[in-house]
Design an enzyme around this catalytic site. Sequence first.
Site, PDB file in Angstrom:
ATOM      1  N   LYS A 233       0.841  -1.194   0.000  1.00 22.98           N
ATOM      2  CA  LYS A 233       0.000   0.000   0.000  1.00 22.98           C
ATOM      3  C   LYS A 233       0.874   1.240   0.000  1.00 22.98           C
ATOM      4  CE  LYS A 233      -3.988  -2.177   0.472  1.00 22.98           C
ATOM      5  NZ  LYS A 233      -5.166  -2.007  -0.379  1.00 22.98           N
ATOM      6  N   ASP A 261      -0.476  -0.106  -4.510  1.00 19.61           N
ATOM      7  CA  ASP A 261      -1.899   0.237  -4.420  1.00 19.61           C
ATOM      8  C   ASP A 261      -2.062   1.555  -3.674  1.00 19.61           C
ATOM      9  OD1 ASP A 261      -4.621   0.338  -4.121  1.00 19.61           O
ATOM     10  OD2 ASP A 261      -4.813  -1.592  -3.089  1.00 19.61           O
ATOM     11  N   GLU A 287      -2.248   0.498  -8.543  1.00 21.77           N
ATOM     12  CA  GLU A 287      -3.677   0.217  -8.412  1.00 21.77           C
ATOM     13  C   GLU A 287      -4.399   1.437  -7.854  1.00 21.77           C
ATOM     14  OE1 GLU A 287      -4.251  -3.521  -6.505  1.00 21.77           O
ATOM     15  OE2 GLU A 287      -6.225  -2.979  -5.717  1.00 21.77           O
ATOM     16  N   GLU A 316     -12.012  -2.299  -8.213  1.00 17.78           N
ATOM     17  CA  GLU A 316     -12.709  -2.771  -7.009  1.00 17.78           C
ATOM     18  C   GLU A 316     -13.789  -1.815  -6.553  1.00 17.78           C
ATOM     19  OE1 GLU A 316      -9.037  -2.436  -4.368  1.00 17.78           O
ATOM     20  OE2 GLU A 316     -10.578  -1.986  -2.924  1.00 17.78           O
ATOM     21  N   ASP A 339     -14.848  -7.097  -8.583  1.00 18.60           N
ATOM     22  CA  ASP A 339     -15.145  -7.337  -7.173  1.00 18.60           C
ATOM     23  C   ASP A 339     -16.463  -8.098  -7.118  1.00 18.60           C
ATOM     24  OD1 ASP A 339     -14.625  -5.959  -4.151  1.00 18.60           O
ATOM     25  OD2 ASP A 339     -16.672  -6.544  -4.600  1.00 18.60           O
ATOM     26  N   HIS A 366     -10.074  -8.304  -7.312  1.00 21.90           N
ATOM     27  CA  HIS A 366      -9.936  -7.799  -5.964  1.00 21.90           C
ATOM     28  C   HIS A 366     -10.488  -8.846  -5.005  1.00 21.90           C
ATOM     29  CE1 HIS A 366     -11.793  -5.375  -2.516  1.00 21.90           C
ATOM     30  NE2 HIS A 366     -10.501  -5.234  -2.363  1.00 21.90           N
TER      31      HIS A 366
END
Lengths: 454, 454
Positions: A233, A261, A287, A316, A339, A366
């Site tokens: 992340k 992400d 992402e 997602e 998703d 996701h």
Amino acid sequence: MARGRVTRLTACDVRFPTSLGAHGSDAMHTDPDYSTAYVTLETDAEDGLKGYGITFTLGKGTEVVVCAVNALAPHVLNKDLGDIVGDFRGFYRQLTSDSQLRWKHSSCLEAQTSFSCILLPNQIGPEKGVVHLATAAILNAVWDLWAKQEGKDPRTLSSCIDFRYISDVLTEEEACEILQKNQAGKKEREAQMLTQGYPAYTTSCAWLGYSDDRLKQLCTEALKGGWTRFKVKVGADMQDDVRRCGLIRDMIGPEKTLMMDANQRWDVPEAVEWMARLAEFKPLWIEEPTSPDDILGHAAISRALAPLGIGVATGEQCHNRVIFKQLLQARALQFLQIDSCRLGSVNENLSVLLMAKKFGIPVCPHAGGVGLCELVQHLIIFDFISVSASLENRMCEYVDHLHEHFKYPVLIQKACYLPPKDAGYSTEMKEESVKKYQYPDGDVWRKLLAAQGK
Amino acid sequence: MARGRVTRLTACDVRFPTSLGAHGSDAMHTDPDYSTAYVTLETDAEDGLKGYGITFTLGKGTEVVVCAVNALAPHVLNKDLGDIVGDFRGFYRQLTSDSQLRWKHSSCLEAQTSFSCILLPNQIGPEKGVVHLATAAILNAVWDLWAKQEGKDPRTLSSCIDFRYISDVLTEEEACEILQKNQAGKKEREAQMLTQGYPAYTTSCAWLGYSDDRLKQLCTEALKGGWTRFKVKVGADMQDDVRRCGLIRDMIGPEKTLMMDANQRWDVPEAVEWMARLAEFKPLWIEEPTSPDDILGHAAISRALAPLGIGVATGEQCHNRVIFKQLLQARALQFLQIDSCRLGSVNENLSVLLMAKKFGIPVCPHAGGVGLCELVQHLIIFDFISVSASLENRMCEYVDHLHEHFKYPVLIQKACYLPPKDAGYSTEMKEESVKKYQYPDGDVWRKLLAAQGK
């Protein structure tokens, strides 16, 4: 054939206090309590089977989704399951186009395998925001129940898809053609799934709220466990990002795959600048660099990052098939992330898998959250067997959280999802978990809320 | 200065059974009951002023919006109004980016006039779906209360705008520049509004569910009342459309303006074909030809219809500023239709007015429903005076329904909106109306539901 009239629909607000451990934290969601609006469908059929459906939420507001499920309930109650799935496109549209609420064919498949992907026919068995999440929860329960009941009839999957608003890029005929073409080699791909499983990547090591020590420890464990693809992340603080990404790249070495992400943290120019700085760590993709609604923004970022060898991944939080259609048309992504609980259940995800195939874009779902891994494994294994017929550039997210609350949890082996073997959509939770984590009356919450003086 | 701490927030589910008369019916919404989640804010200030906010819904599901308002309430309760409006951008982002719920400067203005547009400083005065509608209702109440309290201080309007995700097309500096430039000629435009009002068009004559006789009668009356711009609902049946459009064009003659509205009924190729057939009736625009999420689809329709002299109008169901940004970037519309209750109140509408100005696209607001005319008049009169400084190709929708339930209803004179003269956002409803139409316990609904055996 599908049996029974729906006699009962209940929706529970189930929340897991994951924020206590910073699990799931990212640049935009700093304190998520992974939660679900958990739907149970009962019928008057003698088989006594129930359908279970979830949608994924982050704590607060789950009661709003439960309220929306109840608002949609009249569309489902007293309906015959046979009528629902017999005209599933019509039923889908009825749910998503309730005239007041929206203000918010061919048989292609036939096979025999020994696992239970609900989309494979051999087994028994206003499109955004809160109302669409509620739609997903209800339809997921319908798919679960249908999949448990139905025998090995080949099904007309394309007849479940609402082609409204996507016919300019995908017609029903094209959808069938794709499915039909992939009859060839299907048995081999099924066998491949049974022995090797579907490749996964892990997000469990590098949540934004984890300390460097914890990150190192989790990364070491993951490497030992055979993981070769890792997601980190980023997006809150550049210096932190440089340090953390460097740390992970050092640990995993130059050959393994690293994804980043940003969870929608940036504006368009900021995303390009930030990733130019992080390019040295060789990420496969960035992402959610910006707003999930910004198709043209993602296209601009894709163009800017292509020379750096970085792809854009998103999906997602894309709220319906119309957004995915445009992301594909605009070449705004290089990896498409469906998703299972945000789109309108299997019905809408099918249309996205087929559009992705048409545009030649790999689907990398996701997952994580509550039950997302359990559900999405059905979709992605189906994608491989019947739609994409390829594993190139493809993998499915995996997060090692909360699986213990499910009756049929996913099975991971050598960093791959092994195909589910029980009938249904793997959506059923353990009774004791639902009871314990129900909000606000379950034991866990009564204690937590009392401790907070509430 | 803004005064008081918010001590109470209540949300009511108020529904008008408009479906009984087919008022408001269109190709996608066949039986709307115009409704609102009606928010009341109270403070501990001695002035005793309250803030009223609405968002517009179509009956069923209003209880879900009420539930979402209650979920957002903790962000507002016990807050100081001065703190809220003192950092209105921060407060806006707090409401729209609640870390769990989202999963779902310069002073440019100064003037003196004798009317009360809440955006003009001289007066006392997350981001989609259900949660965003609830955000709109709450923020509309804040604006109402603020506008009632505040004196003639020049305000820093641009500081209310969240530029996140739109900075690639509009920076705060550019926003201020636009507002500052329009200081010139402002007094003249204010005077013009006071004497002539803001031009309106009527949708009241030609709802889809009205008979030809009723349509003729209403059209005759509207012509007598001085209306020169008319909108007709289309899209359900081609033969009906040809007959109805022909009938209206005959009645109003070749010089007056006709607009058509398909309420998202078509796919992209269908929209182009259908409008090619209706082009003979010389519509100025086709409104909502397809999914409100389909930016690239609207762009394709715009390109196809341009040679026929037909523009594309959309926006009433665009759920946030990011979608509007892209509609403008893609040249997907020729008329931009803001909605006062779908976007995040005044804050987000301001950003859209300013982006439209930058791209040179006229804003022609959506109105009608419950209270939309009352609210949007503030926005569009502000647009003329401080942003666009032009009436070219501009007009505001008007529907003659339900104004009698408002304490400060709009005033129409010679087919123009006259500027509101009472302080506030014109959002307050009459107490007896709220009581009578509250769902399901108000008198009107108790009788209706009893008659339906519920």
